[in-house]
Write a protein that holds these residues in place. Structure first.
Motif, PDB file in Angstrom:
ATOM      1  N   THR A  33       2.987 -40.729 -50.921  1.00 25.31           N
ATOM      2  CA  THR A  33       2.641 -39.583 -51.765  1.00 25.31           C
ATOM      3  C   THR A  33       1.220 -39.138 -51.401  1.00 25.31           C
ATOM      4  OG1 THR A  33       3.967 -40.559 -53.519  1.00 25.31           O
ATOM      5  CG2 THR A  33       2.483 -38.760 -54.142  1.00 25.31           C
ATOM      6  N   VAL A  34       1.059 -37.844 -51.167  1.00 22.16           N
ATOM      7  CA  VAL A  34      -0.266 -37.359 -50.734  1.00 22.16           C
ATOM      8  C   VAL A  34      -0.611 -36.037 -51.414  1.00 22.16           C
ATOM      9  CG1 VAL A  34      -0.306 -38.447 -48.446  1.00 22.16           C
ATOM     10  CG2 VAL A  34       0.806 -36.220 -48.737  1.00 22.16           C
ATOM     11  N   ILE A  35      -1.906 -35.821 -51.575  1.00 21.02           N
ATOM     12  CA  ILE A  35      -2.417 -34.500 -51.901  1.00 21.02           C
ATOM     13  C   ILE A  35      -3.211 -34.062 -50.686  1.00 21.02           C
ATOM     14  CG2 ILE A  35      -4.525 -35.326 -53.043  1.00 21.02           C
ATOM     15  CD1 ILE A  35      -4.133 -32.951 -55.022  1.00 21.02           C
ATOM     16  N   LEU A  36      -3.237 -32.756 -50.414  1.00 22.16           N
ATOM     17  CA  LEU A  36      -3.775 -32.275 -49.141  1.00 22.16           C
ATOM     18  C   LEU A  36      -5.072 -31.508 -49.320  1.00 22.16           C
ATOM     19  CD1 LEU A  36      -0.457 -31.070 -47.520  1.00 22.16           C
ATOM     20  CD2 LEU A  36      -1.607 -33.271 -47.288  1.00 22.16           C
ATOM     21  N   HIS A  37      -6.101 -31.991 -48.622  1.00 19.75           N
ATOM     22  CA  HIS A  37      -7.304 -31.163 -48.541  1.00 19.75           C
ATOM     23  C   HIS A  37      -6.888 -29.835 -47.923  1.00 19.75           C
ATOM     24  CE1 HIS A  37     -11.186 -29.642 -47.120  1.00 19.75           C
ATOM     25  NE2 HIS A  37     -11.720 -30.401 -48.044  1.00 19.75           N
ATOM     26  N   PRO A  38      -7.407 -28.714 -48.436  1.00 18.36           N
ATOM     27  CA  PRO A  38      -6.891 -27.419 -47.968  1.00 18.36           C
ATOM     28  C   PRO A  38      -7.155 -27.116 -46.496  1.00 18.36           C
ATOM     29  CG  PRO A  38      -8.680 -27.132 -49.575  1.00 18.36           C
ATOM     30  CD  PRO A  38      -8.326 -28.572 -49.581  1.00 18.36           C
ATOM     31  N   THR A  39      -8.195 -27.754 -45.888  1.00 15.89           N
ATOM     32  CA  THR A  39      -8.494 -27.402 -44.500  1.00 15.89           C
ATOM     33  C   THR A  39      -8.399 -28.610 -43.577  1.00 15.89           C
ATOM     34  OG1 THR A  39     -10.862 -27.757 -44.803  1.00 15.89           O
ATOM     35  CG2 THR A  39     -10.057 -25.535 -45.176  1.00 15.89           C
ATOM     36  N   PRO A  40      -7.329 -28.692 -42.768  1.00 15.58           N
ATOM     37  CA  PRO A  40      -7.306 -29.708 -41.705  1.00 15.58           C
ATOM     38  C   PRO A  40      -8.481 -29.452 -40.758  1.00 15.58           C
ATOM     39  CG  PRO A  40      -5.156 -28.645 -41.977  1.00 15.58           C
ATOM     40  CD  PRO A  40      -6.135 -27.852 -42.766  1.00 15.58           C
ATOM     41  N   THR A  41      -9.287 -30.480 -40.509  1.00 11.16           N
ATOM     42  CA  THR A  41     -10.540 -30.294 -39.784  1.00 11.16           C
ATOM     43  C   THR A  41     -10.542 -31.053 -38.469  1.00 11.16           C
ATOM     44  OG1 THR A  41     -11.419 -32.122 -41.063  1.00 11.16           O
ATOM     45  CG2 THR A  41     -11.906 -29.895 -41.867  1.00 11.16           C
ATOM     46  N   CYS A  42     -11.557 -30.742 -37.631  1.00  5.75           N
ATOM     47  CA  CYS A  42     -11.567 -31.295 -36.269  1.00  5.75           C
ATOM     48  C   CYS A  42     -12.092 -32.729 -36.215  1.00  5.75           C
ATOM     49  CB  CYS A  42     -12.379 -30.398 -35.340  1.00  5.75           C
ATOM     50  SG  CYS A  42     -14.166 -30.525 -35.521  1.00  5.75           S
ATOM     51  N   GLY A  43     -12.997 -33.084 -37.152  1.00  8.18           N
ATOM     52  CA  GLY A  43     -13.534 -34.440 -37.164  1.00  8.18           C
ATOM     53  C   GLY A  43     -14.618 -34.695 -36.130  1.00  8.18           C
TER      54      GLY A  43
ATOM     55  N   ALA B 105      -0.873 -31.003 -57.814  1.00 11.18           N
ATOM     56  CA  ALA B 105      -1.060 -30.074 -56.689  1.00 11.18           C
ATOM     57  C   ALA B 105      -2.260 -29.157 -56.894  1.00 11.18           C
ATOM     58  CB  ALA B 105       0.210 -29.255 -56.457  1.00 11.18           C
ATOM     59  N   ALA B 106      -2.451 -28.684 -58.123  1.00 12.38           N
ATOM     60  CA  ALA B 106      -3.520 -27.709 -58.363  1.00 12.38           C
ATOM     61  C   ALA B 106      -4.908 -28.300 -58.144  1.00 12.38           C
ATOM     62  CB  ALA B 106      -3.402 -27.130 -59.767  1.00 12.38           C
ATOM     63  N   LEU B 107      -4.993 -29.623 -58.062  1.00  7.71           N
ATOM     64  CA  LEU B 107      -6.294 -30.224 -57.772  1.00  7.71           C
ATOM     65  C   LEU B 107      -6.678 -30.020 -56.306  1.00  7.71           C
ATOM     66  CD1 LEU B 107      -5.997 -33.540 -59.818  1.00  7.71           C
ATOM     67  CD2 LEU B 107      -7.189 -31.432 -60.449  1.00  7.71           C
ATOM     68  N   ALA B 108      -5.700 -29.709 -55.463  1.00 10.36           N
ATOM     69  CA  ALA B 108      -5.957 -29.586 -54.026  1.00 10.36           C
ATOM     70  C   ALA B 108      -6.882 -28.426 -53.693  1.00 10.36           C
ATOM     71  CB  ALA B 108      -4.640 -29.427 -53.265  1.00 10.36           C
ATOM     72  N   ASP B 109      -6.872 -27.378 -54.510  1.00 11.79           N
ATOM     73  CA  ASP B 109      -7.772 -26.261 -54.242  1.00 11.79           C
ATOM     74  C   ASP B 109      -8.552 -25.864 -55.493  1.00 11.79           C
ATOM     75  OD1 ASP B 109      -8.758 -24.159 -52.400  1.00 11.79           O
ATOM     76  OD2 ASP B 109      -7.865 -22.863 -53.903  1.00 11.79           O
ATOM     77  N   ALA B 110      -7.867 -25.525 -56.570  1.00 14.69           N
ATOM     78  CA  ALA B 110      -8.582 -25.211 -57.813  1.00 14.69           C
ATOM     79  C   ALA B 110      -9.438 -26.405 -58.209  1.00 14.69           C
ATOM     80  CB  ALA B 110      -7.593 -24.882 -58.925  1.00 14.69           C
ATOM     81  N   GLY B 111      -8.856 -27.579 -58.131  1.00 15.02           N
ATOM     82  CA  GLY B 111      -9.553 -28.776 -58.566  1.00 15.02           C
ATOM     83  C   GLY B 111     -10.738 -29.115 -57.687  1.00 15.02           C
ATOM     84  N   ILE B 112     -10.522 -29.163 -56.389  1.00 18.27           N
ATOM     85  CA  ILE B 112     -11.603 -29.545 -55.482  1.00 18.27           C
ATOM     86  C   ILE B 112     -12.743 -28.535 -55.548  1.00 18.27           C
ATOM     87  CG2 ILE B 112     -10.637 -28.407 -53.457  1.00 18.27           C
ATOM     88  CD1 ILE B 112     -11.615 -30.586 -51.713  1.00 18.27           C
TER      89      ILE B 112
ATOM     90  N   ASP C 215     -14.826 -35.219 -51.919  1.00 15.14           N
ATOM     91  CA  ASP C 215     -14.742 -34.581 -53.241  1.00 15.14           C
ATOM     92  C   ASP C 215     -13.321 -34.709 -53.796  1.00 15.14           C
ATOM     93  OD1 ASP C 215     -17.388 -33.596 -53.402  1.00 15.14           O
ATOM     94  OD2 ASP C 215     -16.878 -31.683 -52.479  1.00 15.14           O
ATOM     95  N   LEU C 216     -12.354 -34.410 -52.946  1.00 17.60           N
ATOM     96  CA  LEU C 216     -10.967 -34.460 -53.415  1.00 17.60           C
ATOM     97  C   LEU C 216     -10.567 -35.887 -53.783  1.00 17.60           C
ATOM     98  CD1 LEU C 216      -8.304 -33.029 -53.998  1.00 17.60           C
ATOM     99  CD2 LEU C 216      -7.729 -33.193 -51.565  1.00 17.60           C
ATOM    100  N   ALA C 217     -10.986 -36.839 -52.955  1.00 13.54           N
ATOM    101  CA  ALA C 217     -10.660 -38.241 -53.243  1.00 13.54           C
ATOM    102  C   ALA C 217     -11.305 -38.676 -54.567  1.00 13.54           C
ATOM    103  CB  ALA C 217     -11.124 -39.135 -52.087  1.00 13.54           C
ATOM    104  N   GLU C 218     -12.540 -38.246 -54.816  1.00 14.44           N
ATOM    105  CA  GLU C 218     -13.211 -38.607 -56.071  1.00 14.44           C
ATOM    106  C   GLU C 218     -12.516 -37.962 -57.266  1.00 14.44           C
ATOM    107  OE1 GLU C 218     -17.380 -37.660 -55.715  1.00 14.44           O
ATOM    108  OE2 GLU C 218     -17.521 -38.686 -53.796  1.00 14.44           O
ATOM    109  N   LEU C 219     -12.131 -36.729 -57.093  1.00 10.86           N
ATOM    110  CA  LEU C 219     -11.446 -36.028 -58.180  1.00 10.86           C
ATOM    111  C   LEU C 219     -10.135 -36.727 -58.524  1.00 10.86           C
ATOM    112  CD1 LEU C 219     -11.066 -33.623 -60.097  1.00 10.86           C
ATOM    113  CD2 LEU C 219     -10.199 -32.313 -58.131  1.00 10.86           C
ATOM    114  N   MET C 220      -9.442 -37.231 -57.511  1.00  6.90           N
ATOM    115  CA  MET C 220      -8.186 -37.935 -57.780  1.00  6.90           C
ATOM    116  C   MET C 220      -8.438 -39.224 -58.570  1.00  6.90           C
ATOM    117  SD  MET C 220      -6.204 -35.678 -56.743  1.00  6.90           S
ATOM    118  CE  MET C 220      -4.723 -36.541 -57.287  1.00  6.90           C
TER     119      MET C 220
END
Lengths: 341, 341, 341, 341
Positions: free
Chosen positions: D85-95, D146-153, D296-301
């Motif tokens: 089960t995953v929630i997705l950061h809105p932007t896949p990044t290059c790293g 799901a709404a935490l992925a963008d509104a939430g973050i 940020d997203l991980a902390e919010l979760m």
């Protein structure tokens, strides 16, 4: 290829003929080594100080401070190409853990440390990863900058952490003007207007320190704590950067800090013995430091390319690794010893 | 007036009849004491631990944790008036040195520390200065909040410094759930979402800690370091706040921190013995803490007035100061002992 | 004494004969003025831009940028004595409000601003307070440093706030190389290794900027935003310090910042017009700046005494104040105009 | 599979039958969508506000706020496995870029933004990358979070940046208690003791705000700036978080900040019009905000799993996407609308 391998603790490493490394994973990068720095940590490794922490099997290739040219890349490598001149962050990291995602490469939970935990760069070729490669201007000579990969990044990382404390009017003491210290002094000069006091037991090292920007130098002959106090109106320094942290320096360093000051431990080998009353009554801090981030190394290379940090190096052929280690141990290297394969 | 005075180290203070203080300088303020906290530092003072650092002449009045009502003010005092309810920052400061000008009251170069460096507040009246007075809502009872003046500000100051490290998902260990610790736990609950583990040898203290917001408690019976490791996936905590820092806690505390973690020393009495290799290989920090700023105290009073920090106190008449000190020393005070003149 | 007083908005100030100020409160200090800077804010005052905000009654003495010698002190003044050479923080502050207690002198809720809200320093003597006095080396000539009291502190304050953003490899654009800007450039050179681009419409100002440490200069002739983009690989700068912020510079400045960049507004007079989509889609910041803290001024004087910041000044007798204001308005002053009583 | 695709600006998206995405690169991850949030940005996309910035070709699949279960992974993916089960950061990044290496995912120079710059998650399956996946407890229902992925973050990121400004005694104004705002209020309650004032024109939204921790609510009926001033002693707030930033809110928001305050722009659509004099005379800041970091997203979760942030959602079948968009536009959604494939 030729490689400098350690076969047993408390004995000298030797030159072995071993197979060249090759890429297997998608992020692997093989670098043709152009310069491999010789570090006090190599002496500590040989003494066995890192044996338990790293758990590496012997024999293995030493060398954690490397620069060179990209020789082969894995299928998913996009940031460097064969032929690029690169300097290597000492720890290839996972890029996925909390520390990596916060930019704290040195705290990656799945990093490796070539030269400590697996084969390093005192060899003709080195296996690393895309995430360790900082691309350089093609005119750069790897042997001129290799020492920035570990000595440099470590000194820069500590200085950068100390910057907010070093506003005009403050004093920074540098203990040890050797491989790391002489880089630290230059970083301080480039990035602060702080008063710099350098402490070392070697008069030549202090002379170099003055040329690099130290306002004051103190011979470490037993009176160094008092000397620093005298140079700071009796108060001590806001920041002490201790590149030695053994043989008594570790307690001197704390004693040289003033009220609300911070003692940065960068070297190692000694043992701090400090009453908690001394810590709290003056609200002083003891700050650990290790290596630095990928961005630290990239920033340091900007300083180097601008001529604001220049390395004092002495090169040795790879085959003379034992001599280089001996000279370092004997205190006969000003700046940094570099092996050139 | 009646006052609790120390006549010699290693002997109990006694109740003396002494003259009331009066204002002389333009910023002087005399406060009618409504509550004077009894602190572990008073025990340390009696044991002579602060004698050298403070250089105060005996006899003098103890008491560095005070609240009350303004009784008399100097000619230049504008921030409080006679009759105001106030809590007192422990160190009246100069307002002119670099530290004062940066808000770091606890590092003022010309501050005094009533109760440590001159007559304190275990008396009917106390001489302080305008800069020490935090004005309170007139409905506040000084005896209910007095312990925030030193125990509170010290705990709050350490917590506030640790806040940037305590993002959601992190763990904070609190060693010692006594006078300072039980305030620290409440500050952590009010200002972070961190996981709080409280370590104490007293089961009642741990029970209180749970009521105040601790997620986990650990009895300090020899296995406390392992217990903290177990509760943190083997890693240790990002932050350890050590309100004890003696009798072994000081080395436990460092051992409980994880890689890149910070050990905050708040209590005192013990001696840190830590190899520099342990400091650098994991890049951990040891952070000194003392008292706090004037603004720290003002912020803490906001939490107190909002009911987010409530003190667990036990009051004693001023005349029973010896009993209060005895109870504290015997570990029989839950929360804080308060003398009420 | 002679003083430069403004009798009405939109008309030139005149030289009046007025009584000398004297101390009345315990913290009052009267300074014999050695140099009073002439600032673009004086032009704005004359134009009435500050009339509403300051609410000062006319006539009053201009001059908010002053240095000199202590002439008389109030009963509670301990930090300076008659005869001391001093530079004056522009706002005598209360020392008791939250902002003062946090070191943010410029946000004191009870401060005054001599030269804006009451009589200033374009006179033979000036009334200020102990908290405004920064003591200098007695060899310092007040007329040489007076401009640091306002132009200097303002430029330094903005640079100091920007420092954490200006790591090696970043670019800082300075818009306006005049009174404030030429100090800002020197502060940047002393405290960062950032790439400095200076934008001005005056070729002589740009020439001075190069001498002071600018790596690049751009003539502000309509193509300045594109020129900055070209010099930064198309991205713009991490930091823009706008010492003009009127006549279009205010929107240029924001346009010159890169993604995640910060636009520091220091000058004033124009109006920002920026879609919120532009602010959020690139996560850029607009940072207000005014004057600075007492400690900012003290730190800047350390740079000045070390020769790292030197003022380019042009002195005028006090009687020639109108000429100095005219020359400033006409863009004929390189560096800063200083009135010498 | 079924997908919600936009075929032209200023017209409603429609349900199309399209091929399922598959992995091709070593870091690719295909997620079976469990919930896809409907955001005001979707309305702005349809209006064409993002057309120029994103340059995406039509038609494409909307949906930038997604959670679900891992369906297929590329060869180099190590952090998640099929079935997670995953929630997705809105932007896949290059790293690999500077921003990624500093943890600032939202400033990656090579990121994509599914739902804005390429096919998004209003579909049965979504192609993303390993670096976007935050692994959740298997008991979590994707549609609940799901709404935490963008509104939430986005709300969390702004709150986290504001935390150092929000010490006890300060006030934070929240403009807009809708999809983002109602999360922001909960984050403020969990992480600060600040006084929270919520401004909205909808009485029901304000009622929800009170339940979530707002101390005060203000109906946005024209008198909202004065109301905030009245609630803050005439001063305004230290921090204003503006989740609207259009239709006048953008200038209200700045007007509600106090001296030295900061106005955080999070919503968008309006245009700031602010004299630079107002910015500098009070030293206020305007802070841009977009999305947030992976951490940020991980902390919010963590907050969500602890029950400290709970979403108020209304679910719609994927086929009812138009109805969900309509309800959002009409102000009829309390909390967040979620499409469930």
């Amino acid at each position: 290829m030729k490689a400098v391998r350690l076969h047993g603790y408390h004995q000298q490493p030797v030159i072995d003929e071993v197979p060249e490394p090759t890429v297997s994973g998608p992020h692997d990068v093989v670098v043709k080594v152009g310069g491999a720095g010789v570090c006090r940590t190599d002496l500590h490794i040989i003494e066995g100080q890192w044996a338990e922490a790293m758990g590496v099997g012997l024999p293995y290739i030493l060398g954690h401070e490397n620069a060179g040219w990209v020789h082969e890349v894995g299928s998913a490598v996009t940031n460097v190409a064969v032929g690029d001149t690169v300097i290597l962050h000492p720890t290839p990291t996972c890029g996925l853990c909390r520390a990596c995602r916060a930019g704290n490469d040195m705290h990656c939970i799945a990093s490796e440390f070539p030269g400590l935990s697996r084969d390093g760069g005192m060899a003709e070729y080195l296996l690393t990863s895309a995430r360790a490669c900082v691309k350089l201007d093609p005119s750069t000579q790897p042997q001129d900058v290799a020492a920035l990969a570990d000595a440099g990044i470590t000194a820069y990382h500590a200085v950068r952490k100390a910057l907010p404390l070093l506003y005009p009017g403050t004093t920074c003491v540098v203990i040890g003007a050797g491989g790391l210290g002489h880089i630290g002094i230059q970083c301080l000069s480039a990035l602060t207007a702080a008063n710099i006091i350098v402490v070392d037991r070697n008069a030549n090292a202090l002379k170099l320190a003055e040329q690099l920007g130290a306002q004051h130098t103190v011979v470490s002959d037993g009176g160094q704590v008092d000397a620093v106090k005298d140079l700071t109106g009796g108060d001590g320094a806001e920041v002490v950067l201790d590149f030695v942290a053994e043989q008594g320096a570790e307690n001197d360093g704390f004693a040289m800090t003033r009220r609300a000051g911070s003692y940065f431990v960068i070297g190692y080998g000694g043992t701090l013995t400090i009453p908690t009353l001394d810590v709290i009554s003056t609200e002083r801090n003891i700050i650990g430091n290790i290596v630095g981030t990928y961005n630290d190394l990239a920033e340091l290379m900007v300083l180097a390319e601008a001529g604001k940090v220049t390395l004092h190096t002495r090169t040795y052929p790879l085959a003379d690794a034992q001599e280089a280690l001996h000279d370092l141990d004997a205190g006969e290297v000003r700046g940094r010893a570099i092996l050139v394969p």
